[in-house]
Each structure stands twice: as C-alpha cells, then as structure tokens.
Write an enzyme that holds these catalytic residues in place. Structure first.
Site, PDB file in Angstrom:
ATOM      1  N   ASN A   1      -6.866  -1.495  14.759  1.00  0.00           N
ATOM      2  CA  ASN A   1      -8.277  -1.821  14.519  1.00  0.00           C
ATOM      3  C   ASN A   1      -8.450  -3.076  13.664  1.00  0.00           C
ATOM      4  O   ASN A   1      -9.535  -3.371  13.193  1.00  0.00           O
ATOM      5  CB  ASN A   1      -9.001  -0.629  13.862  1.00  0.00           C
ATOM      6  CG  ASN A   1      -8.425  -0.289  12.486  1.00  0.00           C
ATOM      7  OD1 ASN A   1      -7.505  -0.944  12.007  1.00  0.00           O
ATOM      8  ND2 ASN A   1      -8.974   0.735  11.844  1.00  0.00           N
TER       9      ASN A   1
ATOM     10  N   HIS B   1      -6.920  -3.639  10.725  1.00  0.00           N
ATOM     11  CA  HIS B   1      -6.758  -3.497   9.270  1.00  0.00           C
ATOM     12  C   HIS B   1      -5.507  -4.223   8.786  1.00  0.00           C
ATOM     13  O   HIS B   1      -4.516  -4.313   9.504  1.00  0.00           O
ATOM     14  CB  HIS B   1      -6.795  -2.032   8.806  1.00  0.00           C
ATOM     15  CG  HIS B   1      -5.603  -1.189   9.128  1.00  0.00           C
ATOM     16  ND1 HIS B   1      -5.698   0.049   9.730  1.00  0.00           N
ATOM     17  CD2 HIS B   1      -4.276  -1.359   8.895  1.00  0.00           C
ATOM     18  CE1 HIS B   1      -4.496   0.582   9.844  1.00  0.00           C
ATOM     19  NE2 HIS B   1      -3.612  -0.251   9.352  1.00  0.00           N
TER      20      HIS B   1
ATOM     21  N   ASP C   1       0.825  -1.214   0.000  1.00  0.00           N
ATOM     22  CA  ASP C   1       0.000   0.000   0.000  1.00  0.00           C
ATOM     23  C   ASP C   1       0.857   1.260   0.000  1.00  0.00           C
ATOM     24  O   ASP C   1       2.081   1.194   0.127  1.00  0.00           O
ATOM     25  CB  ASP C   1      -0.941  -0.009   1.221  1.00  0.00           C
ATOM     26  CG  ASP C   1      -0.224  -0.293   2.528  1.00  0.00           C
ATOM     27  OD1 ASP C   1       1.013  -0.295   2.539  1.00  0.00           O
ATOM     28  OD2 ASP C   1      -0.906  -0.502   3.546  1.00  0.00           O
TER      29      ASP C   1
ATOM     30  N   GLU D   1      -9.550  -1.275   5.717  1.00  0.00           N
ATOM     31  CA  GLU D   1     -10.101  -0.855   7.003  1.00  0.00           C
ATOM     32  C   GLU D   1     -11.368  -1.639   7.352  1.00  0.00           C
ATOM     33  O   GLU D   1     -12.014  -2.209   6.456  1.00  0.00           O
ATOM     34  CB  GLU D   1     -10.459   0.641   6.911  1.00  0.00           C
ATOM     35  CG  GLU D   1      -9.257   1.559   6.694  1.00  0.00           C
ATOM     36  CD  GLU D   1      -8.532   1.885   7.993  1.00  0.00           C
ATOM     37  OE1 GLU D   1      -8.497   1.053   8.905  1.00  0.00           O
ATOM     38  OE2 GLU D   1      -7.999   3.016   8.081  1.00  0.00           O
TER      39      GLU D   1
HETATM   40  C1  GLP Z   1      -0.093   1.006   8.386  1.00  0.00           C
HETATM   41  C2  GLP Z   1       0.097   0.075   7.202  1.00  0.00           C
HETATM   42  C3  GLP Z   1      -0.157  -1.372   7.580  1.00  0.00           C
HETATM   43  C4  GLP Z   1       0.577  -1.706   8.864  1.00  0.00           C
HETATM   44  C5  GLP Z   1       0.067  -0.833   9.973  1.00  0.00           C
HETATM   45  C6  GLP Z   1       0.702  -1.144  11.322  1.00  0.00           C
HETATM   46  O1  GLP Z   1      -1.406   1.419   8.576  1.00  0.00           O
HETATM   47  N1  GLP Z   1      -0.741   0.393   6.105  1.00  0.00           N
HETATM   48  O2  GLP Z   1       0.270  -2.212   6.510  1.00  0.00           O
HETATM   49  O3  GLP Z   1       0.379  -3.060   9.171  1.00  0.00           O
HETATM   50  O4  GLP Z   1       0.379   0.510   9.624  1.00  0.00           O
HETATM   51  O5  GLP Z   1       1.839  -0.374  11.534  1.00  0.00           O
HETATM   52  P1  GLP Z   1       2.858  -0.550  12.716  1.00  0.00           P
HETATM   53  O6  GLP Z   1       3.700  -1.726  12.352  1.00  0.00           O
HETATM   54  O7  GLP Z   1       3.643   0.724  12.725  1.00  0.00           O
HETATM   55  O8  GLP Z   1       2.075  -0.766  13.949  1.00  0.00           O
END
Ligand code: GLP
Length: 238
Positions: A135, A137, A67, A142
């Site tokens: 949450n 995702h 993404d 989402e």
């Molecule tokens: C973002 C990314 C996700 C990732 C999430 C968690 O929203 N789009 O792919 O899994 O963050 O991030 P973190 O590893 O910083 O908790």
C-alpha cells in the site's frame, strides 16, 4: 529521485548491496538505517559474504532499525530484533552495542520513541535502506492524511495486517500497533536507497514512477521531497 530498473531480485540485491559495500569502504564508521521484510534478505546475504571475505568490516559501523511490532517478545522470530539477528547481525562483526532496533515492549514504547529520535538527531544517519509495503507504506508509516516528523507508535492498517499475516500462524496473532521512525526521521538520512521486488510491488512502483507527486495516502511518494533517493526495482520496467 533516481530509478534503477533491475532484471530480477538477484540484481536488485546485487546493486543495493554494492551501494552499501562502497559506502562502508568509503566511511568505515558510517551510520546506517536498516529495514526488515523479505525484500532485504538477499541483500543482507551479500553484505554477510562481503564481511566474511574481509572486503568490509562492520566493527565501527552504527545502525538504526526502522521499526518493530509492539507486543511480540524478542525471542519470537516475528520480532524485528530477532529478524535482524537471524538475517544479519549474528553473522557479521557488528558489535552488539552498535545496533539499535526499536523496542517491542508496549510499556517502554512511548519513552523509547523520544529517546530514539534524540539519538538519531545526535548521531545522524548517512545511508538508509527502505522497503515498501504493497500500500506504499515506508517503515510502518501507513497511508494517512497526517504524518509524523518523529518516531511514533502507530496503528497498522487492516491491509498491512492482512499482508503481513503470512509470517504468522493466525491473522489474530499479528500485532495491531508498531513503533516506527516517522517520515521526518527517515528524511533526516543523507541518502536513501529503497528496494522493491516482484509483481506484488508493481502497482506501488508504477504509481510512484508515473504520477510524480506527493500524496500522504501513498507514503512512499513523500520521498520525492528528499534530495537523494535511489529506487532499485525489478517490479516494473522503464
Ligand atoms: C513491513 C515493514 C516494512 C517493509 C514491508 C515490506 O511492513 N515494516 O519496512 O518495507 O514490510 O516487506 P516485504 O519486503 O516482506 O515485502
């Protein structure tokens, strides 16, 4: 779905990186899907070390990223292309033409989604790394009543904007839209490894592990429909 309960983030990074190292040794021209976020940073560090020591090479590896935010210039550290360069690509022998990160350019986004999905279909993904949002995702899919089979432009939820604002100077600077591989695109990967660390991910991990059901308002749970998913976490205990 297989759960591996690790002692700490270091062990999560160790176990997950070993899966990737073994997979690359087994198939040097493997097609990977990669994630951003703070969770994979330590794991990427281990892949860099393994590459530098000559244990594995990325020269024939192909990668797809999950993404990217829409509207953040590629030079900005919050752009996921910049993130991947800083945390992995610029430190390994992966050729520039072998990696793909979704566009952040809003004028190109729609066409990009179509072309990206075609490329995923044509090339296939052998092994996919995922993180998870607080949450539930995955990538930027989402919580929602409806989900997408293909790469899409999506609206970020207030909650995600708030959580991700820690990387920005002001919450107003956090983009409201993103390009993301859809749940269906992720499901096309032959094998999925999801990593989650720390107490902030404990509620999501607890729900996933205890409820064992598929709920579109809790996107990670859709991974129960995939035949080969390994969750590696130190957020909860068995
Ligand atoms: C973002 C990314 C996700 C990732 C999430 C968690 O929203 N789009 O792919 O899994 O963050 O991030 P973190 O590893 O910083 O908790």
């Amino acid at each position: 779905m297989k759960f591996i309960f690790a002692k700490n983030p270091e062990e999560v990074a160790q176990i997950s990186s070993q899966i990737f190292i073994d997979a690359i040794k087994d198939n040097p021209s493997i097609h990977l899907c990669l994630a951003t976020g703070s969770t994979p940073v330590e794991m990427y560090q281990k892949l860099i070390e393994s590459n530098k020591s000559g244990e594995i090479s990325f020269k024939d590896v192909q990668t797809f990223n999950l993404d990217n935010y829409i509207g953040i210039p590629v030079e900005d550290e919050n752009n996921y292309e910049a993130f991947m360069r800083d945390n992995l690509f610029d430190h390994i022998d992966l050729p520039k033409e072998n990696w793909r990160v979704p566009t952040s350019d809003k004028d190109r986004a729609e066409k990009f989604c179509e072309e990206y999905e075609e490329e995923i279909d044509k090339m296939g993904i052998d092994l996919c790394l995922l993180g998870v949002g607080e949450n539930g995702h995955i990538a930027f899919n989402e919580p929602a009543d409806k989900h997408f089979p293909y790469t899409q432009i999506i609206d970020l939820t207030e909650e995600t904007i708030e959580v991700n604002s820690r990387f920005f100077d002001n919450i107003e600077d956090v983009p409201t839209k993103a390009v993301t591989m859809g749940i269906g695109s992720i499901m096309k990967a032959k094998k999925i490894v999801l990593i989650a660390t720390g107490q902030k991910k404990a509620p999501a991990m607890e729900k996933l592990y205890r409820e064992v059901c598929v709920d579109p308002q809790f996107p990670i749970s859709m991974l129960y429909l995939h035949p080969d998913v390994t969750i590696i976490t130190d957020s909860i205990e068995a």
